[in-house]
Design a protein around this motif. Sequence first.
Motif, PDB file in Angstrom:
ATOM      1  N   LEU A  27       8.769  -4.276  -5.816  1.00 41.30           N
ATOM      2  CA  LEU A  27       8.059  -4.594  -7.058  1.00 41.30           C
ATOM      3  C   LEU A  27       6.682  -5.179  -6.790  1.00 41.30           C
ATOM      4  O   LEU A  27       5.747  -4.971  -7.579  1.00 41.30           O
ATOM      5  CB  LEU A  27       8.896  -5.577  -7.896  1.00 41.30           C
ATOM      6  N   PHE A  28       6.535  -5.911  -5.703  1.00 42.37           N
ATOM      7  CA  PHE A  28       5.229  -6.469  -5.368  1.00 42.37           C
ATOM      8  C   PHE A  28       4.197  -5.375  -5.096  1.00 42.37           C
ATOM      9  O   PHE A  28       2.999  -5.590  -5.300  1.00 42.37           O
ATOM     10  CB  PHE A  28       5.338  -7.374  -4.135  1.00 42.37           C
ATOM     11  N   GLY A  29       4.636  -4.232  -4.610  1.00 45.14           N
ATOM     12  CA  GLY A  29       3.697  -3.182  -4.253  1.00 45.14           C
ATOM     13  C   GLY A  29       3.491  -2.123  -5.300  1.00 45.14           C
ATOM     14  O   GLY A  29       2.735  -1.168  -5.069  1.00 45.14           O
ATOM     15  N   LYS A  30       4.134  -2.252  -6.472  1.00 46.17           N
ATOM     16  CA  LYS A  30       3.978  -1.235  -7.516  1.00 46.17           C
ATOM     17  C   LYS A  30       2.593  -1.339  -8.153  1.00 46.17           C
ATOM     18  O   LYS A  30       2.015  -2.428  -8.288  1.00 46.17           O
ATOM     19  CB  LYS A  30       5.067  -1.389  -8.572  1.00 46.17           C
ATOM     20  N   SER A  31       2.096  -0.193  -8.587  1.00 49.78           N
ATOM     21  CA  SER A  31       0.717  -0.099  -9.085  1.00 49.78           C
ATOM     22  C   SER A  31       0.416  -1.042 -10.249  1.00 49.78           C
ATOM     23  O   SER A  31      -0.629  -1.707 -10.249  1.00 49.78           O
ATOM     24  CB  SER A  31       0.403   1.342  -9.479  1.00 49.78           C
ATOM     25  N   PRO A  32       1.286  -1.145 -11.273  1.00 45.85           N
ATOM     26  CA  PRO A  32       0.947  -2.043 -12.387  1.00 45.85           C
ATOM     27  C   PRO A  32       0.740  -3.487 -11.945  1.00 45.85           C
ATOM     28  O   PRO A  32      -0.201  -4.143 -12.394  1.00 45.85           O
ATOM     29  CB  PRO A  32       2.152  -1.906 -13.326  1.00 45.85           C
ATOM     30  N   PHE A  33       1.602  -3.976 -11.062  1.00 46.94           N
ATOM     31  CA  PHE A  33       1.465  -5.373 -10.637  1.00 46.94           C
ATOM     32  C   PHE A  33       0.251  -5.552  -9.734  1.00 46.94           C
ATOM     33  O   PHE A  33      -0.430  -6.578  -9.801  1.00 46.94           O
ATOM     34  CB  PHE A  33       2.731  -5.829  -9.919  1.00 46.94           C
ATOM     35  N   VAL A  34      -0.029  -4.578  -8.889  1.00 51.37           N
ATOM     36  CA  VAL A  34      -1.220  -4.659  -8.048  1.00 51.37           C
ATOM     37  C   VAL A  34      -2.475  -4.684  -8.912  1.00 51.37           C
ATOM     38  O   VAL A  34      -3.410  -5.475  -8.670  1.00 51.37           O
ATOM     39  CB  VAL A  34      -1.257  -3.492  -7.049  1.00 51.37           C
ATOM     40  N   CYS A  35      -2.508  -3.841  -9.938  1.00 50.78           N
ATOM     41  CA  CYS A  35      -3.653  -3.843 -10.865  1.00 50.78           C
ATOM     42  C   CYS A  35      -3.752  -5.179 -11.597  1.00 50.78           C
ATOM     43  O   CYS A  35      -4.868  -5.686 -11.832  1.00 50.78           O
ATOM     44  CB  CYS A  35      -3.516  -2.697 -11.860  1.00 50.78           C
ATOM     45  N   TYR A  36      -2.627  -5.747 -11.965  1.00 50.60           N
ATOM     46  CA  TYR A  36      -2.640  -7.048 -12.630  1.00 50.60           C
ATOM     47  C   TYR A  36      -3.228  -8.120 -11.709  1.00 50.60           C
ATOM     48  O   TYR A  36      -4.032  -8.962 -12.147  1.00 50.60           O
ATOM     49  CB  TYR A  36      -1.226  -7.436 -13.050  1.00 50.60           C
ATOM     50  N   CYS A  37      -2.847  -8.103 -10.438  1.00 48.57           N
ATOM     51  CA  CYS A  37      -3.371  -9.090  -9.485  1.00 48.57           C
ATOM     52  C   CYS A  37      -4.877  -8.954  -9.318  1.00 48.57           C
ATOM     53  O   CYS A  37      -5.599  -9.968  -9.295  1.00 48.57           O
ATOM     54  CB  CYS A  37      -2.671  -8.920  -8.140  1.00 48.57           C
ATOM     55  N   PHE A  38      -5.382  -7.718  -9.227  1.00 48.43           N
ATOM     56  CA  PHE A  38      -6.828  -7.527  -9.128  1.00 48.43           C
ATOM     57  C   PHE A  38      -7.526  -7.977 -10.405  1.00 48.43           C
ATOM     58  O   PHE A  38      -8.626  -8.543 -10.353  1.00 48.43           O
ATOM     59  CB  PHE A  38      -7.153  -6.061  -8.832  1.00 48.43           C
ATOM     60  N   THR A  39      -6.892  -7.751 -11.544  1.00 49.75           N
ATOM     61  CA  THR A  39      -7.494  -8.144 -12.823  1.00 49.75           C
ATOM     62  C   THR A  39      -7.603  -9.651 -12.950  1.00 49.75           C
ATOM     63  O   THR A  39      -8.662 -10.185 -13.328  1.00 49.75           O
ATOM     64  CB  THR A  39      -6.677  -7.581 -13.994  1.00 49.75           C
ATOM     65  N   ILE A  40      -6.533 -10.364 -12.629  1.00 51.03           N
ATOM     66  CA  ILE A  40      -6.593 -11.817 -12.771  1.00 51.03           C
ATOM     67  C   ILE A  40      -7.496 -12.425 -11.699  1.00 51.03           C
ATOM     68  O   ILE A  40      -8.093 -13.491 -11.924  1.00 51.03           O
ATOM     69  CB  ILE A  40      -5.187 -12.442 -12.704  1.00 51.03           C
ATOM     70  N   ALA A  41      -7.611 -11.760 -10.547  1.00 52.63           N
ATOM     71  CA  ALA A  41      -8.561 -12.253  -9.538  1.00 52.63           C
ATOM     72  C   ALA A  41      -9.984 -12.144 -10.068  1.00 52.63           C
ATOM     73  O   ALA A  41     -10.803 -13.065  -9.881  1.00 52.63           O
ATOM     74  CB  ALA A  41      -8.404 -11.463  -8.243  1.00 52.63           C
ATOM     75  N   PHE A  42     -10.293 -11.033 -10.745  1.00 49.84           N
ATOM     76  CA  PHE A  42     -11.618 -10.863 -11.346  1.00 49.84           C
ATOM     77  C   PHE A  42     -11.845 -11.903 -12.441  1.00 49.84           C
ATOM     78  O   PHE A  42     -12.920 -12.519 -12.517  1.00 49.84           O
ATOM     79  CB  PHE A  42     -11.736  -9.446 -11.911  1.00 49.84           C
ATOM     80  N   ILE A  43     -10.827 -12.129 -13.276  1.00 45.98           N
ATOM     81  CA  ILE A  43     -10.943 -13.130 -14.343  1.00 45.98           C
ATOM     82  C   ILE A  43     -11.158 -14.515 -13.754  1.00 45.98           C
ATOM     83  O   ILE A  43     -11.983 -15.302 -14.239  1.00 45.98           O
ATOM     84  CB  ILE A  43      -9.680 -13.113 -15.231  1.00 45.98           C
ATOM     85  N   SER A  44     -10.424 -14.830 -12.697  1.00 48.10           N
ATOM     86  CA  SER A  44     -10.540 -16.144 -12.070  1.00 48.10           C
ATOM     87  C   SER A  44     -11.931 -16.362 -11.494  1.00 48.10           C
ATOM     88  O   SER A  44     -12.512 -17.447 -11.638  1.00 48.10           O
ATOM     89  CB  SER A  44      -9.481 -16.287 -10.974  1.00 48.10           C
ATOM     90  N   VAL A  45     -12.488 -15.341 -10.841  1.00 49.74           N
ATOM     91  CA  VAL A  45     -13.823 -15.461 -10.255  1.00 49.74           C
ATOM     92  C   VAL A  45     -14.872 -15.653 -11.348  1.00 49.74           C
ATOM     93  O   VAL A  45     -15.757 -16.525 -11.242  1.00 49.74           O
ATOM     94  CB  VAL A  45     -14.149 -14.228  -9.397  1.00 49.74           C
ATOM     95  N   ILE A  46     -14.793 -14.871 -12.418  1.00 48.07           N
ATOM     96  CA  ILE A  46     -15.757 -14.988 -13.520  1.00 48.07           C
ATOM     97  C   ILE A  46     -15.659 -16.365 -14.171  1.00 48.07           C
ATOM     98  O   ILE A  46     -16.678 -17.037 -14.423  1.00 48.07           O
ATOM     99  CB  ILE A  46     -15.533 -13.880 -14.558  1.00 48.07           C
ATOM    100  N   ALA A  47     -14.417 -16.826 -14.465  1.00 53.71           N
ATOM    101  CA  ALA A  47     -14.249 -18.123 -15.119  1.00 53.71           C
ATOM    102  C   ALA A  47     -14.723 -19.259 -14.221  1.00 53.71           C
ATOM    103  O   ALA A  47     -15.381 -20.198 -14.693  1.00 53.71           O
ATOM    104  CB  ALA A  47     -12.781 -18.318 -15.498  1.00 53.71           C
ATOM    105  N   SER A  48     -14.413 -19.190 -12.941  1.00 52.42           N
ATOM    106  CA  SER A  48     -14.851 -20.244 -12.009  1.00 52.42           C
ATOM    107  C   SER A  48     -16.365 -20.270 -11.870  1.00 52.42           C
ATOM    108  O   SER A  48     -16.978 -21.346 -11.806  1.00 52.42           O
ATOM    109  CB  SER A  48     -14.203 -20.030 -10.641  1.00 52.42           C
ATOM    110  N   THR A  49     -16.995 -19.074 -11.834  1.00 51.43           N
ATOM    111  CA  THR A  49     -18.451 -19.015 -11.726  1.00 51.43           C
ATOM    112  C   THR A  49     -19.122 -19.595 -12.966  1.00 51.43           C
ATOM    113  O   THR A  49     -20.074 -20.385 -12.858  1.00 51.43           O
ATOM    114  CB  THR A  49     -18.900 -17.566 -11.506  1.00 51.43           C
ATOM    115  N   MET A  50     -18.634 -19.214 -14.145  1.00 55.84           N
ATOM    116  CA  MET A  50     -19.198 -19.751 -15.381  1.00 55.84           C
ATOM    117  C   MET A  50     -18.979 -21.261 -15.468  1.00 55.84           C
ATOM    118  O   MET A  50     -19.854 -22.002 -15.948  1.00 55.84           O
ATOM    119  CB  MET A  50     -18.567 -19.047 -16.587  1.00 55.84           C
ATOM    120  N   TYR A  51     -17.831 -21.726 -15.017  1.00 53.68           N
ATOM    121  CA  TYR A  51     -17.529 -23.160 -15.026  1.00 53.68           C
ATOM    122  C   TYR A  51     -18.504 -23.926 -14.140  1.00 53.68           C
ATOM    123  O   TYR A  51     -19.054 -24.960 -14.542  1.00 53.68           O
ATOM    124  CB  TYR A  51     -16.086 -23.354 -14.562  1.00 53.68           C
TER     125      TYR A  51
END
Length: 402
Positions: free
Chosen positions: A157-181
Amino acid sequence: MSETTSSTPPQLFPVTVPLGHSVTSWWIGIVLSILGSVGTNLGVNLQKLAINQRLMLAPSQRRRLSHTPLWLLGLFVFLSSNVTGFFSYRYAAQSVLAGLSSLQFLSHVLFARFILKEPTDMNAYYGTALIISGCFFVVWFGKHDSRAYDMEDLIVLFGKSPFVCYCFTIAFISVIASTMYTQLKQKIARRHGVAKFEPTLASQREGQLLAVLYALSSSVWGTFSVVLAKGCSMLLAQVISSFPGALMCYETYFILLGLTAAALYWMNRLNHALKLFDVSYAFPMMQIGWILFSLLAGGIYYEEFLQWNRRDVGFFGIGICLLFVGVVLICPAAKKDHRTLAQIFYENLVNEVIRPPPAYSQNVLTTDHLSASSSSSVAEADNHPSHVGKNLYRPLQNDVIG
């Protein structure tokens, strides 16, 4: 003779066989989750009640809290309720249990009102009604049945495409939010001509925006603790049924390590948020982010969203929105409290800095006592019963654990 042809159309796509096996006793998970959420707050309030009752005694008559039956009962209820909530992940979908976690706010209001006799404003009652309505939508229209997985399934389950895409998405969100902060803090510091940002320099709107960005960058990673806790509950059930089972797999210890790291990360970020920002909007934002991303992470990783239709998504979304509004209303408006959760816990259970019951404070306190208490230390007040009063209390707006 004509050849007999089959009426079954050919399979254009391979049939995907879901991993794990179905767990139909979903209602057990719902009951365990409710008992865990309610019991956790009941245990905390019983401990606070024991401390209040102890403060009403003369210093010579006060026993240690570890020798107080009521406090020990509260500690037992708190610990056993956390274990109960942990096992609830074994039976029910995480997307549903994430929404039910908001019941901790509802139970906190009820216990504070009827056990500690603390006043409750109308917003808390409105928030209570919205949380109850939201929980109904979440449970009724959420995914009921869950699936149990072994170690091999969890790794796949860790390697399935939906979860991998979710991890990349939240990583992008985290970087944007941290930069704006970071940029917003630097902007505020430059505006005031100081080298280091201080929370008191931000305006109310800037403080709220900083709290939202901070909560967003924190909850996307902190909620992995819920995903891993659900996996650990399944592995523990396997160990109990067939010892040693999953204990022989090195992946089990990586999951335990990840669970510990995610939980410590979340607690550290939550403590820091309550230290930096006004608790009246920092704590609701952190909890909303926790509920939102824990149900998204669990729903994607454990494939709980695959069988949903538009109707389920719509009504489940309505329930989550009701929960969010209820959480905002039920959290009291408060002034800044620069203590961390660890400091509050220490003050409650060691220093016993807590509000006396209203009836006790009204009978004991006078204007002279209040003025004397404001100019004396906590240690002096503890040695002089006449000074027991307002100076012993620092508001406990953020005493929710979890």
